[in-house]
Design a protein around this motif. Structure first.
Motif, short mmCIF file in Angstrom:
data_model
loop_
_atom_site.label_atom_id
_atom_site.label_comp_id
_atom_site.label_asym_id
_atom_site.label_seq_id
_atom_site.Cartn_x
_atom_site.Cartn_y
_atom_site.Cartn_z
N ARG A 23 0.83 -1.21 0.00
CA ARG A 23 0.00 0.00 0.00
C ARG A 23 0.86 1.26 0.00
N ARG A 26 2.40 1.66 -3.38
CA ARG A 26 1.36 2.09 -4.33
C ARG A 26 1.12 3.60 -4.24
N MET A 27 1.26 4.16 -3.06
CA MET A 27 1.10 5.62 -2.92
C MET A 27 2.19 6.36 -3.69
N TRP A 29 4.09 4.77 -6.27
CA TRP A 29 4.06 4.26 -7.64
C TRP A 29 2.64 3.83 -7.98
N SER A 30 1.82 4.73 -8.44
CA SER A 30 0.41 4.44 -8.69
C SER A 30 0.21 3.38 -9.78
N GLU A 31 1.20 3.17 -10.62
CA GLU A 31 1.11 2.18 -11.69
C GLU A 31 1.94 0.93 -11.39
N ASN A 62 6.33 0.33 -12.70
CA ASN A 62 5.27 0.29 -13.69
C ASN A 62 5.57 -0.82 -14.69
#
Length: 127
Positions: A23, A26-27, A29-31, A62
């Motif tokens: 989590r 992900r904040m 690296w949104s992809e 990504n």
């Protein structure tokens, strides 16, 4: 990894810590793209749960970075663009290129803090 550095987090809650790590990543690296390190299969982040995490996973910034890692392996372009997360019974190891890189520090420090909070919370609950 490029001269990978193992960041070991001793914890009684490895699955919880690993999911929290994802989590946090992900904040940043949104992809992000997740890969089961043992099988090479992609993992859909939306369906993760404590019981479904593999024992080892790669987290890429990504899809383009994953492809670059697959084609080139460890190289300067890939530095700090992938995490290798390893779950064991009483620890989580996060392998990073440069432990002083901001994203690596943020991820590892947050996981260490969560491990402390979970241990303290469980001790208070048991009392």
């Amino acid at each position: 990894m490029i001269g990978g550095s193992d960041q070991i987090i001793n914890t009684s809650f490895p699955a919880e810590i690993a999911e929290h790590l994802l989590r946090i990543i992900r904040m940043e690296w949104s992809e992000m793209v997740l890969e089961n390190a043992e099988t090479g299969d992609d993992i859909e982040f939306l369906f993760l749960g404590f019981q479904s995490l593999p024992r080892e996973l790669f987290v890429y910034e990504n899809a383009r970075m994953k492809q670059h890692w697959d084609e080139e392996g460890a190289c300067e372009v890939n530095a700090n663009k992938m995490f290798h997360i390893i779950l064991k019974d009483q620890q989580v190891t996060v392998v990073v290129d440069d432990p002083s890189a901001a994203i690596n520090q943020n991820v590892v420090n947050a996981a260490v803090q969560l491990s402390k909070d979970l241990s303290l919370g469980r001790q208070e609950f048991a009392a």
